[in-house]
Scaffold this active site. Structure first.
Site, PDB file in Angstrom:
ATOM      1  N   LYS A  88       0.818  -1.217   0.000  1.00 29.46           N
ATOM      2  CA  LYS A  88       0.000   0.000   0.000  1.00 29.46           C
ATOM      3  C   LYS A  88       0.852   1.267   0.000  1.00 29.46           C
ATOM      4  O   LYS A  88       0.597   2.199  -0.766  1.00 29.46           O
ATOM      5  CB  LYS A  88      -0.925  -0.041   1.219  1.00 29.46           C
ATOM      6  CG  LYS A  88      -1.833   1.156   1.396  1.00 29.46           C
ATOM      7  CD  LYS A  88      -2.986   0.861   2.292  1.00 29.46           C
ATOM      8  CE  LYS A  88      -2.664   0.034   3.501  1.00 29.46           C
ATOM      9  NZ  LYS A  88      -1.671   0.632   4.437  1.00 29.46           N
ATOM     10  N   THR A  90       4.033   1.495  -0.907  1.00 32.95           N
ATOM     11  CA  THR A  90       4.750   1.506  -2.182  1.00 32.95           C
ATOM     12  C   THR A  90       3.863   2.040  -3.302  1.00 32.95           C
ATOM     13  O   THR A  90       4.297   2.845  -4.134  1.00 32.95           O
ATOM     14  CB  THR A  90       5.218   0.076  -2.526  1.00 32.95           C
ATOM     15  OG1 THR A  90       5.984  -0.433  -1.429  1.00 32.95           O
ATOM     16  CG2 THR A  90       6.058   0.056  -3.780  1.00 32.95           C
ATOM     17  N   ARG A 111       2.227   8.178   6.909  1.00 36.99           N
ATOM     18  CA  ARG A 111       2.476   8.149   8.353  1.00 36.99           C
ATOM     19  C   ARG A 111       3.954   7.905   8.626  1.00 36.99           C
ATOM     20  O   ARG A 111       4.682   7.376   7.804  1.00 36.99           O
ATOM     21  CB  ARG A 111       1.647   7.045   9.013  1.00 36.99           C
ATOM     22  CG  ARG A 111       0.153   7.284   8.973  1.00 36.99           C
ATOM     23  CD  ARG A 111      -0.606   6.049   9.391  1.00 36.99           C
ATOM     24  NE  ARG A 111      -0.354   4.948   8.463  1.00 36.99           N
ATOM     25  CZ  ARG A 111      -0.533   3.669   8.764  1.00 36.99           C
ATOM     26  NH1 ARG A 111      -0.936   3.319   9.969  1.00 36.99           N
ATOM     27  NH2 ARG A 111      -0.296   2.730   7.868  1.00 36.99           N
ATOM     28  N   LYS A 122       7.084  -6.633  10.592  1.00 38.63           N
ATOM     29  CA  LYS A 122       6.587  -5.948   9.403  1.00 38.63           C
ATOM     30  C   LYS A 122       7.667  -5.159   8.668  1.00 38.63           C
ATOM     31  O   LYS A 122       7.629  -4.986   7.456  1.00 38.63           O
ATOM     32  CB  LYS A 122       5.444  -5.010   9.795  1.00 38.63           C
ATOM     33  CG  LYS A 122       4.770  -4.300   8.622  1.00 38.63           C
ATOM     34  CD  LYS A 122       3.592  -3.478   9.119  1.00 38.63           C
ATOM     35  CE  LYS A 122       2.904  -2.760   7.959  1.00 38.63           C
ATOM     36  NZ  LYS A 122       3.730  -1.696   7.390  1.00 38.63           N
ATOM     37  N   ALA A 290      -3.681   1.501  12.400  1.00 43.99           N
ATOM     38  CA  ALA A 290      -5.116   1.430  12.116  1.00 43.99           C
ATOM     39  C   ALA A 290      -5.800   0.273  12.834  1.00 43.99           C
ATOM     40  O   ALA A 290      -7.023   0.274  12.970  1.00 43.99           O
ATOM     41  CB  ALA A 290      -5.359   1.307  10.620  1.00 43.99           C
ATOM     42  N   PHE A 318      -3.516  -0.522   7.065  1.00 44.99           N
ATOM     43  CA  PHE A 318      -4.051  -1.875   6.932  1.00 44.99           C
ATOM     44  C   PHE A 318      -5.185  -1.924   5.899  1.00 44.99           C
ATOM     45  O   PHE A 318      -5.176  -1.186   4.929  1.00 44.99           O
ATOM     46  CB  PHE A 318      -4.482  -2.413   8.298  1.00 44.99           C
ATOM     47  CG  PHE A 318      -3.320  -2.622   9.229  1.00 44.99           C
ATOM     48  CD1 PHE A 318      -2.273  -3.471   8.880  1.00 44.99           C
ATOM     49  CD2 PHE A 318      -3.240  -1.975  10.456  1.00 44.99           C
ATOM     50  CE1 PHE A 318      -1.179  -3.678   9.725  1.00 44.99           C
ATOM     51  CE2 PHE A 318      -2.153  -2.167  11.305  1.00 44.99           C
ATOM     52  CZ  PHE A 318      -1.125  -3.023  10.933  1.00 44.99           C
ATOM     53  N   PHE A 398       3.507  -8.527  -9.377  1.00 47.46           N
ATOM     54  CA  PHE A 398       4.661  -9.387  -9.125  1.00 47.46           C
ATOM     55  C   PHE A 398       5.016 -10.094 -10.435  1.00 47.46           C
ATOM     56  O   PHE A 398       4.159 -10.313 -11.297  1.00 47.46           O
ATOM     57  CB  PHE A 398       4.345 -10.436  -8.053  1.00 47.46           C
ATOM     58  CG  PHE A 398       4.458  -9.940  -6.638  1.00 47.46           C
ATOM     59  CD1 PHE A 398       5.479 -10.391  -5.818  1.00 47.46           C
ATOM     60  CD2 PHE A 398       3.546  -9.030  -6.114  1.00 47.46           C
ATOM     61  CE1 PHE A 398       5.575  -9.945  -4.505  1.00 47.46           C
ATOM     62  CE2 PHE A 398       3.639  -8.591  -4.822  1.00 47.46           C
ATOM     63  CZ  PHE A 398       4.668  -9.046  -4.000  1.00 47.46           C
ATOM     64  N   TRP A 426       6.913  -0.694  -8.275  1.00 47.97           N
ATOM     65  CA  TRP A 426       8.001  -1.250  -7.454  1.00 47.97           C
ATOM     66  C   TRP A 426       9.251  -1.461  -8.288  1.00 47.97           C
ATOM     67  O   TRP A 426      10.365  -1.173  -7.847  1.00 47.97           O
ATOM     68  CB  TRP A 426       7.520  -2.566  -6.833  1.00 47.97           C
ATOM     69  CG  TRP A 426       8.513  -3.240  -5.955  1.00 47.97           C
ATOM     70  CD1 TRP A 426       8.831  -2.950  -4.655  1.00 47.97           C
ATOM     71  CD2 TRP A 426       9.346  -4.362  -6.319  1.00 47.97           C
ATOM     72  NE1 TRP A 426       9.784  -3.808  -4.190  1.00 47.97           N
ATOM     73  CE2 TRP A 426      10.125  -4.682  -5.189  1.00 47.97           C
ATOM     74  CE3 TRP A 426       9.493  -5.112  -7.485  1.00 47.97           C
ATOM     75  CZ2 TRP A 426      11.035  -5.730  -5.188  1.00 47.97           C
ATOM     76  CZ3 TRP A 426      10.407  -6.158  -7.488  1.00 47.97           C
ATOM     77  CH2 TRP A 426      11.168  -6.458  -6.351  1.00 47.97           C
TER      78      TRP A 426
END
Length: 574
Positions: A88, A90, A111, A122, A290, A318, A398, A426
């Site tokens: 998210k 990224t 954030r 994470k 969140a 999230f 991906f 990405w």
């Protein structure tokens, strides 16, 4: 796609060898922060450099831009997170870079990362691959010290409270009814439940105590929702820390502590300016999670970006049922803003995981599991539509994705009349997200904004607000709560807090309160375990299931792989 940690060779800045996220960030040539400030229209007199590549923007400048017409606001959210990865942050960075490439003056608002997940499981929160905000290492570690200031202000109030008990307790605080915990910006399960004041009469009043992680602090929420030092001080003063022997609430203002707390936070309230890898402006400010808090960056950062940019891209933590719901029903309600479009991020791998596929099968075609897991995405799309907002789906690509798998998601989105685009930000940076950016522009500029609506009105009783969120957003059949918990809702309404919005603390891994229920579960209830008042922040926190406000470390924490050499070069951070 931080989970992969290696970039494919699709980017225009072709590398002979793949690089990790941290290597990409370390090899980037950053622009001076003065150049970024000039690019977004911040005069030199109104920002304070923190080194060469970071700066604080003055509150005076924020107030001076109040009459500017705000630009478009794009909210990036996601399906329920899985170990397969969604990307998210990224995607938020890549989308902002893509919008800039298409000629739209755009700022991304994120954030601040917490040290808890950085050293836990994470990892950091600065994006990945060629869609990162930089300086990545500094952002993920101490940055400009905001989280340390919040930790200090929070614990100052705790210290003043215990000192008051020790020094005679003039406010007649009942030690059994102290509701203000301490905080630390690390995952430390050993501190969840502690005993304070041991050692004798010189060491304060013995009582049971608790620690939360800093990002769950009400001080964090207050800072993220305040727009001036005066407002910050006022809200800090209304924090309820305990109740007296007569049952009356005792506040930070009663302890005469909110002025000192504001002093500690005076610089932390100023938004932080950095840049993306492509030299575009980024505000990174505030960091509530969140799953246990309201999950959005600061109102100041978002509004300032909107006042200075044609487009502002911001994210909510999230899955959409947590972060986006709170962004809309708490942040938008209080700040008077609304998104023009919502982007929901998913990956083919994560959708297959929601369909029951284990890790060793994520990269193998499985149309049945993909269709089943895609019901999670469908529910999030439906949820955002309930707010009257246009939705765009981003498939964070991906290399293992097949055309057939992408077609399955596209087919589902077509049935929902929802635009969808695969994105390779990405690997390719902003160039890989231009198709997504075009869909976002079309959705945002054809939306009138007049259809936006909140999920529930202020006047609805608190427990009914929880039921509304549970039924409409989670898809639950209802809620379950013991009488003592229901009585707490009644007491809060009798105290005059019945009009506050609800902030549900719930697992991020499922639409339900059970992290093991993937996809789109049916026929479940949301177990309401407890309710807590955040009077200063202006919302009611509802604890569900087994959610913890102090996370623990995994068996092998990320801290084991992080190191620094004699020259100060960091490795292992992601």
């Amino acid at each position: 796609m931080v989970e992969l940690g290696v970039v494919s060779l699709f980017h225009s800045n072709l590398q002979l060898n793949p690089m990790t996220d941290i290597e990409i960030a370390q090899n980037a040539k950053l622009l001076p922060i003065e150049t970024i400030a000039e690019k977004i229209g911040i005069p030199a007199d109104f920002f304070e450099p923190y080194g060469k590549t970071k700066a604080k923007v003055s509150l005076d400048f924020y107030q001076s831009q109040a009459t500017n017409k705000p630009g478009k606001l794009v909210l990036v959210t996601a399906i329920n997170p899985t170990p397969a990865g969604e990307g998210k942050t990224t995607t938020s960075v890549g989308l902002a870079d893509a919008l800039n490439r298409l000629g739209k003056k755009t700022t991304v608002c994120l954030r601040e990362p917490s040290l808890g997940p950085c050293f836990g499981m994470k990892g950091g929160a600065a994006g990945g691959g060629y869609a990162q905000v930089v300086p990545m290492e500094e952002i993920n570690l101490h940055f400009t010290g905001d989280l340390h200031a919040i930790t200090s202000a929070h614990n100052l109030l705790a210290a003043v409270l215990d000192n008051h008990l020790h020094q005679g307790n003039a406010l007649k605080i009942d030690p059994r009814k102290v509701v203000w915990n301490r905080v630390v910006d690390l995952n430390d399960r050993a501190l969840r439940n502690i005993v304070l004041g041991l050692g004798g009469t010189a060491d304060s009043v013995p009582r049971e105590g608790h620690f939360d992680i800093t990002v769950a602090s009400e001080v964090m929420a207050i800072l993220c929702l305040s727009e001036s030092l005066a407002q910050l001080k006022e809200r800090l003063g209304t924090i309820i820390v305990a109740y007296s022997t007569e049952g009356k609430p005792v506040t930070a203002a009663d302890l005469k502590c909110n002025g000192a707390m504001t002093t500690l936070l005076k610089d932390a309230l100023k938004p932080n300016l950095v840049q993306t890898l492509e030299g575009n402006p980024a505000f990174i400010h505030g960091g509530p999670f969140a799953n246990i808090a309201h999950g959005c960056n600061s109102v100041i950062a978002t509004k300032l970006a909107m006042r200075l940019s044609e487009y502002t891209v911001t994210e909510a933590g999230f899955g959409a049922e947590l972060g986006a719901q709170k962004f809309l029903d708490i942040k938008c309600r209080k700040a008077g803003i609304q998104p023009d479009v919502v982007v929901i991020v998913a990956t083919i791998r994560a959708l297959k995981n929601h369909g029951g596929v284990a890790k060793d099968g994520w990269d193998k075609p499985n149309p049945g599991a993909l269709r089943s897991g895609a019901e999670n995405l469908q529910k999030h799309v439906e949820n955002m539509r309930k707010y009257g907002l246009p939705v765009v789906v981003a498939i964070n690509a991906f290399t293992s994705d097949t055309p057939e798998e992408i077609a399955i998601v596209q087919e589902m989105c077509a049935k929902l009349n929802t635009p969808v685009a695969p994105a390779e930000h990405w690997a390719k940076g902003g160039a890989g997200a231009e198709d997504l950016a075009r869909l976002v522009i079309e959705a945002a500029e054809t939306s009138s904004g007049n259809s936006f609506q909140l999920l529930y009105p202020d006047e609805k009783p608190l427990l009914e607000k929880v039921e509304t969120i549970s039924r409409e957003i989670y898809g639950a059949s209802g809620i379950s709560a013991e009488k003592k918990v229901r009585d707490k809702f009644t007491q809060l309404e009798e105290m005059g807090f019945g009009t506050l919005p609800i902030c549900v603390a719930k697992t991020q891994y499922s639409l339900s309160a059970d992290p093991g229920k993937k996809g789109r579960p049916q026929g479940f209830e949301i177990p309401v375990r407890d309710v807590k008042l955040s009077a200063g922040a202006g919302f009611v926190v509802v604890l569900t299931g087994d959610i913890m406000t102090m996370p623990g470390l995994p068996k092998i924490p990320a801290a084991e792989n992080i190191d620094v050499d004699e020259k100060g070069n960091i490795t292992g951070l992601f």
